[in-house]
Design an enzyme around this catalytic site. Structure first.
Site, PDB file in Angstrom:
ATOM      1  N   THR A 116       0.795   3.671   3.332  1.00  0.00           N
ATOM      2  CA  THR A 116       1.167   2.794   4.041  1.00  0.00           C
ATOM      3  C   THR A 116       0.431   2.742   5.317  1.00  0.00           C
ATOM      4  O   THR A 116       0.193   4.022   5.809  1.00  0.00           O
ATOM      5  CB  THR A 116       2.359   2.819   4.586  1.00  0.00           C
ATOM      6  OG1 THR A 116       2.792   1.952   5.684  1.00  0.00           O
ATOM      7  CG2 THR A 116       2.410   4.310   4.625  1.00  0.00           C
ATOM      8  N   ALA A 117       0.281   2.036   6.243  1.00  0.00           N
ATOM      9  CA  ALA A 117      -0.122   1.707   8.103  1.00  0.00           C
ATOM     10  C   ALA A 117       0.795   2.712   8.857  1.00  0.00           C
ATOM     11  O   ALA A 117       0.060   3.042  10.117  1.00  0.00           O
ATOM     12  CB  ALA A 117      -0.355   0.321   8.344  1.00  0.00           C
ATOM     13  N   ASP A 122       2.787  -6.115  -1.042  1.00  0.00           N
ATOM     14  CA  ASP A 122       4.023  -7.320  -0.794  1.00  0.00           C
ATOM     15  C   ASP A 122       3.308  -7.997  -0.030  1.00  0.00           C
ATOM     16  O   ASP A 122       2.908 -10.052  -0.109  1.00  0.00           O
ATOM     17  CB  ASP A 122       5.035  -7.751   0.067  1.00  0.00           C
ATOM     18  CG  ASP A 122       5.080  -6.972   1.110  1.00  0.00           C
ATOM     19  OD1 ASP A 122       5.062  -7.567   2.078  1.00  0.00           O
ATOM     20  OD2 ASP A 122       4.352  -5.879   0.964  1.00  0.00           O
ATOM     21  N   ASP A 125       2.867   0.189  -1.428  1.00  0.00           N
ATOM     22  CA  ASP A 125       3.495  -0.293  -0.758  1.00  0.00           C
ATOM     23  C   ASP A 125       3.896   0.120   0.075  1.00  0.00           C
ATOM     24  O   ASP A 125       5.315   0.069  -0.465  1.00  0.00           O
ATOM     25  CB  ASP A 125       2.718  -1.733  -0.266  1.00  0.00           C
ATOM     26  CG  ASP A 125       2.662  -2.235   1.187  1.00  0.00           C
ATOM     27  OD1 ASP A 125       2.213  -1.919   2.564  1.00  0.00           O
ATOM     28  OD2 ASP A 125       3.614  -3.073   1.338  1.00  0.00           O
ATOM     29  N   ASP A 146       6.104  -1.148   3.805  1.00  0.00           N
ATOM     30  CA  ASP A 146       6.440  -1.904   4.637  1.00  0.00           C
ATOM     31  C   ASP A 146       7.314  -3.680   3.404  1.00  0.00           C
ATOM     32  O   ASP A 146       5.402  -4.218   3.118  1.00  0.00           O
ATOM     33  CB  ASP A 146       5.915  -2.317   5.044  1.00  0.00           C
ATOM     34  CG  ASP A 146       5.786  -1.509   6.707  1.00  0.00           C
ATOM     35  OD1 ASP A 146       6.351  -0.596   6.216  1.00  0.00           O
ATOM     36  OD2 ASP A 146       5.199  -1.323   7.605  1.00  0.00           O
ATOM     37  N   ASN A 185      -2.413  -8.692   1.798  1.00  0.00           N
ATOM     38  CA  ASN A 185      -3.383  -7.578   3.207  1.00  0.00           C
ATOM     39  C   ASN A 185      -4.630  -6.167   1.810  1.00  0.00           C
ATOM     40  O   ASN A 185      -4.933  -5.751   2.437  1.00  0.00           O
ATOM     41  CB  ASN A 185      -3.712  -7.349   3.809  1.00  0.00           C
ATOM     42  CG  ASN A 185      -3.096  -8.453   4.827  1.00  0.00           C
ATOM     43  OD1 ASN A 185      -4.120  -8.686   5.528  1.00  0.00           O
ATOM     44  ND2 ASN A 185      -1.542  -8.174   5.513  1.00  0.00           N
ATOM     45  N   LYS A 231      -6.483   1.786   2.632  1.00  0.00           N
ATOM     46  CA  LYS A 231      -5.872   1.465   2.311  1.00  0.00           C
ATOM     47  C   LYS A 231      -6.672   1.822   0.390  1.00  0.00           C
ATOM     48  O   LYS A 231      -6.573   2.756  -0.239  1.00  0.00           O
ATOM     49  CB  LYS A 231      -4.453   0.726   1.419  1.00  0.00           C
ATOM     50  CG  LYS A 231      -3.789   0.970   2.872  1.00  0.00           C
ATOM     51  CD  LYS A 231      -2.380  -0.387   2.404  1.00  0.00           C
ATOM     52  CE  LYS A 231      -1.287  -0.144   3.340  1.00  0.00           C
ATOM     53  NZ  LYS A 231      -0.386  -1.179   3.031  1.00  0.00           N
TER      54      LYS A 231
END
Length: 318
Positions: free
Chosen positions: A178-179, A246, A71, A73, A249, A223
């Site tokens: 990542t989004a 982290d 991930d 962020d 979600n 994801k």
């Protein structure tokens, strides 16, 4: 677009749009993967302790059916990539000050809370899509390179970067998941010497953004779908792969692999990780680290200043 036949049986929480977003991200990632040999990192330390980070038992050197998925962020980078990207676009007069204020508040909230708020993230994505609509993909890629140097390069967690390098040194592929827009994620992956990136795919026609997404943002179950699709296409064994995040979600993605890691975890993820005996790493300092039992180190003053600024901004908005 990737075929649905790529996918192995999936969790029921995934929607058709999640599958579409995941497959689009996997296809984009395979087209933009980095083939050059990454440079080795030296002198990387754990920010919390000031010592070289402990080398994990995994990865296994020479296992070409294993890979790592990170991930972005608050796992690889402090804060949210889309907010930093927004700051760079504002500097280049892509939008007005009131939109910058909204980006700034969302970023401050993210830094303080340490978790992703779906409403804030959706608002940021909607803003970004409206801003880039009508612009050429090549233009935004070029600007993204500059924005990385201005706002992102100094926000990479050295400890997480060292974990990624351990996989690379073992001969494994490493992907960001990542989004954030796939173009932004690809720039970050390339700058870090990673294999590539799975990110949200914005629709473009003849190289121009339409202001729409392919599927939905690459978040939560999407994801996991992206990782599943990429693993199937690349011949990876997910039980031998690792994933790092982290946020709670990302539990669907973390649960998909044989080696899940909670990095700078939020409260829900930390609780979930401990219940399943997942590995945890925390590279935060100051007050935020104190909340998760990590000794306070340098940076308390900076964090306190950021807290005060965020609260002041909140009061002005009320």
């Amino acid at each position: 677009m990737a075929a649905l036949g790529w996918l192995t049986p999936r969790r029921r929480s995934a929607t058709a749009r999640s599958v579409l977003a995941g497959e689009a991200a996997a296809e984009a990632a395979r087209k933009t993967s980095v083939e050059d040999e990454p440079a080795l990192l030296t002198g990387v330390t754990d920010q919390a302790s000031g010592q070289a980070p402990e080398e994990p038992a995994f990865p296994v050197a020479g296992d070409d059916r294993a890979a790592a998925f990170f991930d972005l962020d608050n796992t690889v980078m402090q804060g949210a990539a889309i907010f930093h990207f927004g700051r760079g676009l504002y500097k280049r007069k892509f939008f007005e000050r009131r939109e910058l204020t909204r980006f700034a508040w969302q970023q401050a909230w993210f830094r303080l809370a340490g978790v992703e708020d779906p409403e804030h993230m959706q608002d940021a994505r909607d803003s970004a899509l409206s801003i880039v609509k009508g612009h050429r993909v090549s233009e935004l890629m070029s600007i993204g390179e500059e924005i990385y140097d201005e706002y992102m390069a100094d926000r990479i967690w050295p400890g997480t970067r060292a974990l990624a390098q351990a996989h690379l040194d073992a001969g494994q592929r490493v992907w960001l998941v990542t989004a954030a827009p796939v173009e932004t994620a690809t720039i970050i992956a390339r700058r870090l010497g990673l294999t590539g990136a799975l990110g949200t795919v914005a629709e473009s026609v003849d190289g121009v953004y339409t202001g729409r997404l392919v599927g939905e943002p690459l978040h939560g179950p999407a994801k996991a779908e992206a990782v599943r699709a990429l693993a199937a296409a690349e011949g990876l064994d997910l039980e031998r792969c690792a994933a790092y995040s982290d946020s709670h979600n990302d539990i669907p993605m973390l649960s998909l692999v044989g080696h899940p890691y909670a990095i700078n975890p939020d409260t829900k993820l930390r609780k979930h990780a401990r219940s399943l005996d997942w590995r945890l790493r925390d590279y935060r300092t100051g007050r935020k680290a104190a909340k998760v039992g990590i000794p306070a180190a340098a940076g308390v003053g900076a964090l306190a200043g950021g807290t005060a600024a965020a609260l002041a901004l909140h009061r002005r908005r009320r």
